[in-house]
Enzyme design. Structure first.
Site, short mmCIF file in Angstrom:
data_model
loop_
_atom_site.label_atom_id
_atom_site.label_comp_id
_atom_site.label_asym_id
_atom_site.label_seq_id
_atom_site.Cartn_x
_atom_site.Cartn_y
_atom_site.Cartn_z
N HIS A 84 -1.04 -0.01 -9.82
CA HIS A 84 -1.70 -0.95 -8.89
C HIS A 84 -2.19 -2.20 -9.63
O HIS A 84 -3.38 -2.54 -9.59
CB HIS A 84 -2.85 -0.25 -8.15
CG HIS A 84 -3.21 -0.94 -6.87
ND1 HIS A 84 -3.62 -0.27 -5.74
CD2 HIS A 84 -3.23 -2.25 -6.53
CE1 HIS A 84 -3.88 -1.13 -4.77
NE2 HIS A 84 -3.64 -2.35 -5.23
N ARG B 251 0.85 -1.19 0.00
CA ARG B 251 0.00 0.00 0.00
C ARG B 251 0.88 1.24 0.00
O ARG B 251 1.96 1.25 0.62
CB ARG B 251 -0.90 0.03 1.25
CG ARG B 251 -2.05 -0.96 1.22
CD ARG B 251 -3.08 -0.64 0.15
NE ARG B 251 -4.19 -1.57 0.13
CZ ARG B 251 -4.29 -2.64 -0.67
NH1 ARG B 251 -3.35 -2.90 -1.56
NH2 ARG B 251 -5.36 -3.42 -0.61
P1 NAP Z 1 -1.34 -11.67 4.82
O1 NAP Z 1 -1.49 -13.06 4.31
O2 NAP Z 1 -2.35 -11.14 5.76
O3 NAP Z 1 0.12 -11.56 5.45
C1 NAP Z 1 0.52 -10.41 6.12
C2 NAP Z 1 1.94 -10.61 6.63
O4 NAP Z 1 2.38 -9.37 7.18
C3 NAP Z 1 2.04 -11.66 7.74
O5 NAP Z 1 3.22 -12.40 7.61
C4 NAP Z 1 2.11 -10.81 9.00
O6 NAP Z 1 2.82 -11.39 10.08
C5 NAP Z 1 2.90 -9.61 8.49
N1 NAP Z 1 2.67 -8.46 9.36
C6 NAP Z 1 1.51 -7.83 9.66
N2 NAP Z 1 1.71 -6.84 10.54
C7 NAP Z 1 3.04 -6.84 10.81
C8 NAP Z 1 3.86 -6.06 11.65
N3 NAP Z 1 3.37 -5.08 12.41
N4 NAP Z 1 5.18 -6.35 11.70
C9 NAP Z 1 5.69 -7.35 10.95
N5 NAP Z 1 4.96 -8.12 10.13
C10 NAP Z 1 3.64 -7.87 10.06
O7 NAP Z 1 -1.32 -10.65 3.58
P2 NAP Z 1 -1.11 -10.98 2.04
O8 NAP Z 1 -2.28 -11.67 1.48
O9 NAP Z 1 0.22 -11.61 1.85
O10 NAP Z 1 -1.12 -9.51 1.42
C11 NAP Z 1 -0.26 -8.50 1.88
C12 NAP Z 1 -0.72 -7.14 1.32
O11 NAP Z 1 -0.47 -7.06 -0.06
C13 NAP Z 1 -2.21 -6.87 1.43
O12 NAP Z 1 -2.58 -6.45 2.73
C14 NAP Z 1 -2.42 -5.80 0.40
O13 NAP Z 1 -2.30 -4.52 0.99
C15 NAP Z 1 -1.27 -6.02 -0.59
N6 NAP Z 1 -1.76 -6.42 -1.93
C16 NAP Z 1 -1.38 -5.67 -2.99
C17 NAP Z 1 -1.77 -6.05 -4.26
C18 NAP Z 1 -1.33 -5.27 -5.46
O14 NAP Z 1 -1.81 -5.53 -6.57
N7 NAP Z 1 -0.41 -4.34 -5.32
C19 NAP Z 1 -2.57 -7.19 -4.45
C20 NAP Z 1 -2.93 -7.92 -3.33
C21 NAP Z 1 -2.53 -7.53 -2.07
P3 NAP Z 1 2.35 -12.77 10.78
O15 NAP Z 1 2.68 -13.84 9.77
O16 NAP Z 1 3.15 -12.85 11.98
O17 NAP Z 1 0.86 -12.61 10.99
C1 GLV Z 2 -5.19 -5.31 -4.00
O1 GLV Z 2 -4.48 -4.39 -3.76
C2 GLV Z 2 -5.68 -6.21 -3.01
O2 GLV Z 2 -5.46 -5.94 -1.81
O3 GLV Z 2 -6.31 -7.22 -3.37
#
Ligand code: NAP
Ligand code: GLV
Length: 310
Positions: free
Chosen positions: A273, A225
């Site tokens: 994005h 983000r």
């Molecule tokens: P996720 O499965 O919820 O994983 C989040 C990770 O971040 C977990 O490992 C968590 O730790 C860690 N985390 C959270 N808070 C933290 C903190 N304070 N300090 C250290 N580590 C922390 O999320 P995801 O599905 O991988 O997605 C991540 C992000 O990608 C989304 O939230 C979204 O904003 C972004 N995204 C972007 C796109 C794009 O097109 N650009 C698409 C999809 C998603 P733990 O393992 O210990 O819980």
């Molecule tokens: C895109 O940014 C998503 O969080 O799915």
């Protein structure tokens, strides 16, 4: 069964068609501001408008058509407290994110960004290669996407690191966690890949202080983000050369305003994005499967932990 659907882009028809295919027993009701609608069992939304929140209180579960949850959790106590919010599981996002990040890392490692500049200048100058052992890739966030990205990067033999909130392990990856682990993680990371959820704790994590802990000549890839990055700090560190280059897919204001200085900085690569897009068919299929599970009284994966904020 009725499903209340809202699309920010207004493109509802293909979603309605896909739900008809995967969940023919459901009637899809389109949410429109100020218009009454019959009671609904489930809601499917991404970034719901504030006016929709009271309608979300009626449903058994709210399904998000994305992985990030900040666009809904920002409503905080105005959200219905007892309705589960279910984010998307992989649904085709993992492989897209792996492609995007792998491409960006290899582009810097093999100096393709510099060869692009040379091409435009009509210049033929082989550059010395980077050392693989000096090119540690550190992924912040070892969740669904961070894990998938690291799995793909293993193929190339870079030293791999990850930073998460809780203690974790992954074969072939040096893992760090918590506020105490961040310093050491950053100091040994040459390419920082941000895949954190946006929360109070992670907002502005790429500020001047933290980016200065990265070694001189590091790279930043932000695919999470925009609010993870203090944009003026990044600009200053790119200008000074401390950050050699950055690839940014997300911004505080999207679309990135035309007058934003990032557009004029050749060492910053901008994409709109698109790192991991929501794939409609895969998403509808997954949501339909989860609705069936809930109807059978079974637990579903990917329920958002509101307390943690992701
Ligand atoms: P996720 O499965 O919820 O994983 C989040 C990770 O971040 C977990 O490992 C968590 O730790 C860690 N985390 C959270 N808070 C933290 C903190 N304070 N300090 C250290 N580590 C922390 O999320 P995801 O599905 O991988 O997605 C991540 C992000 O990608 C989304 O939230 C979204 O904003 C972004 N995204 C972007 C796109 C794009 O097109 N650009 C698409 C999809 C998603 P733990 O393992 O210990 O819980
Ligand atoms: C895109 O940014 C998503 O969080 O799915």
């Amino acid at each position: 069964m009725r499903i209340l659907l809202h699309r920010v882009d207004g493109q509802t028809e293909p979603w309605v068609k896909d739900f008809a295919r995967h969940l023919p027993e459901a009637e899809i009701v389109l949410w429109r501001a100020g218009e009454p609608h019959p009671p609904c069992d489930y809601a499917v939304v991404w970034a719901p408008p504030e006016a929709m929140l009271s309608d979300l209180a009626e449903v058994k579960a709210i399904f998000l058509t994305g992985a990030g949850v900040d666009a809904i959790l920002k409503f905080d106590s105005a959200l219905p407290q007892n309705v589960p919010i279910v984010r998307l599981g992989d649904a085709g996002m993992g492989v897209q994110m792996a492609e995007y990040v792998t491409h960006s890392v290899l582009r810097y490692f093999r100096r393709f960004d510099e060869y692009e500049t040379q091409t435009r200048a009509g210049q033929w100058t082989p550059l010395p290669p980077h050392n693989r052992e000096d090119f540690a890739v550190g992924v912040l966030g070892l969740g669904m996407l961070g894990t998938r990205v690291l799995q793909s990067l293993k193929e190339f033999g870079f030293p791999l690191r990850a930073w998460s909130r809780s203690e974790k392990s992954m074969e072939g990856v040096q893992c760090f966690h918590g506020a105490d682990g961040l310093d050491t993680f950053l100091r040994g990371t040459r390419v920082a890949v941000c895949l954190l959820p946006l929360t109070k704790e992670t907002s502005n994590i790429f500020n001047r202080t933290n980016m200065c802990k990265l070694p001189e000549g590091s790279y930043l890839i932000n695919v999470a983000r925009g609010a993870h990055v203090a944009e003026p700090d990044l600009m200053a560190l790119v200008k000074s050369g401390h950050i050699a280059a950055a690839t940014l897919d997300v911004f505080r204001n999207e679309p990135l305003p035309v007058q934003h200085p990032f557009w004029q900085e050749p060492r910053i690569t901008i994409t709109p994005h698109i790192a991991a897009l929501t794939l409609r068919r895969e998403s509808v299929q997954q949501i339909a499967g989860k609705i069936r599970q809930l109807e059978r009284g079974e637990p579903v994966a990917d329920i958002v932990n509101r307390h943690q904020g992701y």
